[in-house]
Design a protein around this motif. Structure first.
Motif, PDB file in Angstrom:
ATOM      1  N   TYR A   1       1.413   5.022   0.708  1.00  0.00           N
ATOM      2  CA  TYR A   1       0.751   5.862   1.705  1.00  0.00           C
ATOM      3  C   TYR A   1       1.360   7.255   1.675  1.00  0.00           C
ATOM      4  O   TYR A   1       2.585   7.403   1.663  1.00  0.00           O
ATOM      5  N   GLN A   2       0.518   8.261   1.641  1.00  0.00           N
ATOM      6  CA  GLN A   2       0.967   9.649   1.606  1.00  0.00           C
ATOM      7  C   GLN A   2       1.020  10.203   3.032  1.00  0.00           C
ATOM      8  O   GLN A   2       0.057  10.080   3.780  1.00  0.00           O
TER       9      GLN A   2
ATOM     10  N   LYS B   1       0.844  -1.187   0.000  1.00  0.00           N
ATOM     11  CA  LYS B   1       0.000   0.000   0.000  1.00  0.00           C
ATOM     12  C   LYS B   1       0.881   1.239   0.000  1.00  0.00           C
ATOM     13  O   LYS B   1       1.616   1.475   0.947  1.00  0.00           O
TER      14      LYS B   1
ATOM     15  N   SER C   1       5.949   3.243   1.266  1.00  0.00           N
ATOM     16  CA  SER C   1       5.289   2.017   0.832  1.00  0.00           C
ATOM     17  C   SER C   1       5.222   1.071   2.021  1.00  0.00           C
ATOM     18  O   SER C   1       6.224   0.824   2.685  1.00  0.00           O
ATOM     19  N   ILE C   2       4.029   0.568   2.288  1.00  0.00           N
ATOM     20  CA  ILE C   2       3.811  -0.373   3.384  1.00  0.00           C
ATOM     21  C   ILE C   2       3.615  -1.759   2.767  1.00  0.00           C
ATOM     22  O   ILE C   2       2.747  -1.946   1.911  1.00  0.00           O
TER      23      ILE C   2
ATOM     24  N   THR D   1       5.941  10.258   0.661  1.00  0.00           N
ATOM     25  CA  THR D   1       5.205   8.999   0.613  1.00  0.00           C
ATOM     26  C   THR D   1       6.073   7.865   1.136  1.00  0.00           C
ATOM     27  O   THR D   1       7.296   7.971   1.184  1.00  0.00           O
TER      28      THR D   1
END
Length: 81
Positions: free
Chosen positions: A26-27, A24, A57-58, A55
């Protein structure tokens, strides 16, 4: 889709674990103005304007039948990751 769901119904096999992976982007957002505190009879007031803080990334890896999970947060998204 049904084929994927059938895999989830297989019995647990240690040699062939079922591992699910999800990513995901994510911002990260920040406040541009300090929110006004709550007062009696009124909610906290926040401004709709925001500051973009980049941002991330998860990544989530789950082995549901083995009861194992791992979450990783990356500042940059590269092909290697």
């Amino acid at each position: 889709m049904e084929d994927v769901l059938d895999v989830y119904e297989l019995p647990y096999d240690e040699k062939y674990p079922v591992v699910c992976m999800d990513e995901k982007p994510y911002q990260l957002l920040g406040e541009s103005r300090e929110p006004l505190p709550m007062i009696s009879g009124s909610d906290r007031k926040t401004d709709s304007e925001y500051v973009r803080n980049g941002t991330v990334s998860i990544f989530a890896f789950v082995e549901p039948l083995g009861g194992v999970h791992h979450v990783s947060v990356r500042e940059h998204r590269t092909a290697v990751e």
